[in-house]
Design an enzyme around this catalytic site. Structure first.
Site, mmCIF file in Angstrom:
data_model
loop_
_atom_site.group_PDB
_atom_site.id
_atom_site.type_symbol
_atom_site.label_atom_id
_atom_site.label_comp_id
_atom_site.label_asym_id
_atom_site.label_seq_id
_atom_site.Cartn_x
_atom_site.Cartn_y
_atom_site.Cartn_z
ATOM 1 N N ASP A 8 10.299 7.949 23.632
ATOM 2 C CA ASP A 8 9.782 6.797 22.752
ATOM 3 C C ASP A 8 8.689 6.071 23.285
ATOM 4 O O ASP A 8 8.506 6.313 24.652
ATOM 5 C CB ASP A 8 11.090 6.087 22.257
ATOM 6 C CG ASP A 8 10.481 4.595 21.446
ATOM 7 O OD1 ASP A 8 9.648 4.913 20.356
ATOM 8 O OD2 ASP A 8 10.904 3.566 21.657
ATOM 9 N N ASP A 10 7.219 2.210 22.403
ATOM 10 C CA ASP A 10 7.486 0.721 22.553
ATOM 11 C C ASP A 10 8.795 0.545 23.211
ATOM 12 O O ASP A 10 9.786 1.158 22.722
ATOM 13 C CB ASP A 10 7.236 0.144 21.139
ATOM 14 C CG ASP A 10 5.857 0.105 20.717
ATOM 15 O OD1 ASP A 10 4.750 -0.092 21.357
ATOM 16 O OD2 ASP A 10 5.899 0.517 19.322
#
EC number: 3.1.3.74
Length: 241
Positions: A8, A10
């Site tokens: 991922d 963020d």
């Protein structure tokens, strides 16, 4: 055969949310209440479209957005992890699947000179229109009821694995490194040899803990992390197995 690392972006690679971070570019570093209240669940990309329009209307230029985004801090130990992966590209393929956007991720990776670590970045495509407004499109359409309208990370991961298989590329295991609610869907489809690595204290970690309490078994192992250095240690363990 290599290990596939899925990141991922963020609150995983970077230690904040790139979309909310750019609010500091707004007047008084906050959005109008009516704009804040316009968000509807599952329609984050549409909401951010309104935010980017507001910023453009307030005279915020692309270089101001870039300065803000490239000032985002990396998560603890993440620079060490990405440097480790660069030195071990013969053992790992690395991809990003993110609900951010292509311009923000490009800016961050370019500023830190980490583009070469990642083989593919799957995210919402972004561009600046003729008026200087940042526009972001949904990555794809999908039928998954668990994920936001614009992106099902499990669908993206499955399609990537299938395309790699068509090229004759197989992975010994998948290691999924994430933090958020939209990482739950892909993680629950991991297999026995795979590893889910939720960031300690974040939504993915809490959700997996709750699933365990409810006796909802997962095939993959779960290794919690709070620093990229801990991820390095586990990867070193995996490649020695």
């Amino acid at each position: 055969m290599k290990v596939l690392l899925v990141f991922d972006f963020d609150n995983t690679i970077i230690d904040d949310n790139s979309d909310t971070w750019i609010v500091q570019c707004a007047p008084d570093k906050k959005l109008p209440i009516e704009l804040q209240d316009s968000y509807q669940k599952g329609l984050w990309t549409e909401f951010m479209g309104r935010v980017f329009k507001y910023l453009r209307d307030e005279g915020v230029k692309a270089d101001e957005l870039k300065r803000a985004v490239t000032s985002l801090p990396f998560t603890s130990g993440m620079i060490e992890l990405l440097s480790f992966l660069r030195m071990n590209k013969d053992r790992f393929d690395c991809i990003i699947i993110s609900d951010s956007n292509s311009i923000f991720i490009d800016w961050v990776l370019e500023a830190a000179a980490f583009h070469d670590v990642f083989d593919h970045v799957f995210t919402n495509p972004a561009s600046f229109d003729s008026s200087g407004r940042l526009t972001v499109k949904n990555y794809h359409a999908h039928s998954c009821t668990r994920c936001p309208k614009n992106l099902c990370k499990n669908t993206v991961l499955g399609e990537f694995i299938d395309k790699q298989l068509q090229k004759g590329v197989r992975y010994t295991r998948i290691v999924y490194i994430g933090d958020g609610g939209n990482d739950v869907c892909p993680v629950t489809f991991l297999k026995k040899n795979d590893v889910a690595m939720p960031r300690e204290g974040y939504t993915l970690h809490r959700t997996l803990a709750k699933m365990s309490q409810n006796l909802e078994p997962m095939e993959s192992s779960i290794v919690v992390w709070s620093s990229g250095v801990e991820i390095i240690s586990h990867l070193q363990f995996l490649i020695k197995m």
